[in-house]
Design an enzyme around this catalytic site. Structure first.
Site: not given
Ligand code: ZN
Length: 188
Positions: A46, A51, A99, A142, A145
């Site tokens: 993911g 990110q 992650c 996700e 995030h």
């Molecule tokens: Zn992550």
């Protein structure tokens, strides 16, 4: 399409709630194509827009549950509902997650077993997915995030300490750090 640098913990974009995407235009479609390529190159199951340094509420996922059974998609402006989380310490073997913004680290974290994702796809059409187990975990990770939350922020004390140690050891925890999949390191 292009593989994008993945932002590492410490950069404000990872620790700040992202903005709604709104209408899906060519810019969003290009971003998603690049994110999918970056997720595969990493490789990861993911990837959320913050990110790759883009503060928008969208994420992609691609997880092969069993040979031939692939869960994949893109969630634009998602909402997420989760089942109550059971009490107790997270199991190292079955509940460890990683992650791409803390590359190379894994820590156990208790998550809800079930989740309901409601979002829009790239065609702008709304959809819902009821997920259990690992897919529900991916959605929770996700989705976090998009709210500026990393799984390291949710760890039990001992694991949080270990994560903080890793951040210090690697020189992370500062703005501007990133890594480029396929160039800098191969990440599991
Ligand atoms: Zn992550």
């Amino acid at each position: 399409m292009a593989v994008l640098p993945i932002v590492i913990t410490g950069d404000p974009v990872l620790h700040t709630p992202a903005r709604a995407v709104g209408a899906v235009d060519d810019r969003v479609r290009t971003l998603v194509a690049d994110m999918v390529e970056t997720m595969h190159a990493a490789p990861g199951v993911g990837l959320a827009a913050p990110q790759v340094g883009v503060p928008l509420r969208l994420f992609v996922w691609h997880w092969e549950e069993d040979p031939g059974i692939v869960h994949a998609g893109v969630a634009v402006d998602p909402e997420l509902w989760v089942t109550p989380t059971t009490i107790g310490p997270a199991d190292d073997e079955t509940e460890s997650e990683g992650c791409l913004s803390l590359p190379g680290e894994r820590f156990p974290l208790r998550r809800a077993e079930g989740a309901m994702l409601r979002a829009r796809g790239l065609d702008g059409e709304p959809f819902e997915i009821e997920a259990h187990g690992w897919l529900a975990r991916i959605f929770q990770h996700e989705f976090d995030h998009l709210d500026g939350v990393l799984y390291a922020d949710r760890l039990e004390h001992a694991h949080a300490k270990a994560a903080a140690k890793a951040v210090k050891r690697e020189g992370w925890g500062r703005p501007g750090a990133s890594w480029l999949p396929g160039i800098d390191r191969l990440e599991g």
